[in-house]
Enzyme design. Structure first.
Site, mmCIF file in Angstrom:
data_model
loop_
_atom_site.group_PDB
_atom_site.id
_atom_site.type_symbol
_atom_site.label_atom_id
_atom_site.label_comp_id
_atom_site.label_asym_id
_atom_site.label_seq_id
_atom_site.Cartn_x
_atom_site.Cartn_y
_atom_site.Cartn_z
ATOM 1 C CE1 TYR A 1 0.605 -10.762 7.359
ATOM 2 C CE2 TYR A 1 2.146 -9.277 8.408
ATOM 3 C CZ TYR A 1 1.058 -10.117 8.482
ATOM 4 O OH TYR A 1 0.430 -10.320 9.691
ATOM 5 C CD1 TRP B 1 -3.562 -10.686 15.422
ATOM 6 C CD2 TRP B 1 -5.106 -9.910 14.002
ATOM 7 N NE1 TRP B 1 -4.525 -11.652 15.301
ATOM 8 C CE2 TRP B 1 -5.496 -11.204 14.433
ATOM 9 C CE3 TRP B 1 -5.916 -9.231 13.095
ATOM 10 C CZ2 TRP B 1 -6.662 -11.816 14.006
ATOM 11 C CZ3 TRP B 1 -7.086 -9.846 12.669
ATOM 12 C CH2 TRP B 1 -7.437 -11.127 13.121
ATOM 13 C CB SER B 2 -6.693 -5.848 12.727
ATOM 14 O OG SER B 2 -7.533 -5.084 11.895
ATOM 15 C CD GLN C 1 -2.734 1.215 2.515
ATOM 16 O OE1 GLN C 1 -2.377 0.633 3.525
ATOM 17 N NE2 GLN C 1 -3.877 1.883 2.441
#
Length: 328
Positions: A119, A203-204, A92
């Site tokens: 990833y 996470w997140s 990204q």
């Protein structure tokens, strides 16, 4: 080859669209991020934190305001906020932005950098490795964790067999340009190789950005839900359940305003307050987001029992059981 390996109980992050089913499960689990931890109780107010004391369960760093905790029962000291690379590194954001984010994180006391073989199909590890090599920081001053499970298409290139752990880790070390990583996580459980999990890293914490409020008025083009391979996230946001969650998040923002913090900081502080959590992994696409998220540490002290009760009433998803006490 000898490694330290632990189980990622939550199922782990994804690889930028490479494994949509896995990522969908990750987002669905994290969409209730404020309730995904165990039930907690307010800790006695007579607790004291010693500056830089290596034997305390939690201590403030000598050169920053970062707090450090033990990772499980290993004795390894990690910053309570770590930097993740899912979606961002090698995908990204540009390599230049990745370097800026990593530098600001390190200078702010973050010593935990997390990645995975899956990833961005390995590009996240490559980007992280290139930056670490360029910066030349002492290897002993930071912790690198990676995750093994999804390594390739062949049957022997995924899972938690001895063969894939060894070969997958060799591939990770090559991309990272490191002699070793500090922790190897199982990105998910493998019924063919049962194991027990140790410690907890979340996470997140912002549920793919849902808790920031960025999706309250639609899906921005530059957001995660607008990326290729994340149509499932956009569909979820537009569903009836997604609309209900967005409605609650708007009310959460009002509560955050009372505390003079952002909803993102409030959500991360919520995750940090659990005694069972060693570190909360942050996923940011620029330095402004990182600095905002790092501010969650100061919000942690404002999470009083009455405030938590108010949040529980607002969200309506308070966990029923739990034995861990809250941090203050």
């Amino acid at each position: 080859m000898q490694v330290s390996i632990a189980c990622n109980v939550g199922g782990g992050g994804g690889g930028g669209g490479d494994h949509p089913m896995k990522e969908r499960r990750a987002a669905m689990n994290s969409s209730n991020a404020l309730a995904s931890l165990t039930k907690v109780r307010a800790e006695p107010s007579n607790r004291h934190t010693l500056l830089g004391h290596a034997h305390m369960k939690e201590a403030i760093g000598r050169h920053s305001n970062m707090k450090y905790r033990n990772l499980g029962k290993s004795g390894l000291r990690v910053s309570c906020l770590g930097l993740g690379t899912w979606v961002t590194f090698g995908s990204q954001i540009s390599d230049e932005m990745a370097e800026s984010v990593l530098t600001v994180a390190y200078d702010s006391g973050v010593n935990l950098f997390d990645t995975a073989e899956v990833y961005a199909s390995g590009r996240a590890e490559t980007t992280l490795g290139n930056i670490l090599k360029k910066k030349g920081w002492r290897r002993s001053s930071y912790v690198v964790t990676t995750k093994i499970y999804w390594g390739g298409q062949a049957e022997t290139e995924r899972g938690l067999s001895r063969k894939h752990i060894i070969e997958g880790l060799r591939g990770s070390l090559s991309r990272l340009q490191l002699d070793y990583v500090d922790i190897v996580f199982a990105n998910r459980s493998d019924i063919n190789a049962p194991m027990e999990g140790v410690g907890a890293m979340t996470w997140s914490p912002l549920a793919c950005g849902l808790l920031t409020g960025k999706y309250n008025e639609g899906v921005p083009e530059s957001s995660r839900a607008g990326l290729k391979g994340y149509a499932w996230l956009k569909e979820r946001l537009c569903s009836d359940e997604g609309k209900k969650q967005l409605s609650k998040i708007k009310e959460l923002h009002l509560l955050a305003n009372k505390l003079k913090c952002t909803a993102a900081q409030l959500a991360i502080a919520w995750c940090l307050r659990s005694e069972g959590v060693s570190s909360v992994l942050l996923g940011v696409s620029n330095t402004d987001q990182l600095l905002e998220n790092l501010g969650s540490i100061r919000v942690l002290t404002q999470l009083t029992p009455p405030l938590v009760a108010e949040m529980d009433a607002l969200l309506g998803n308070k966990p029923r059981d739990g034995k861990k006490e809250a941090r203050s």
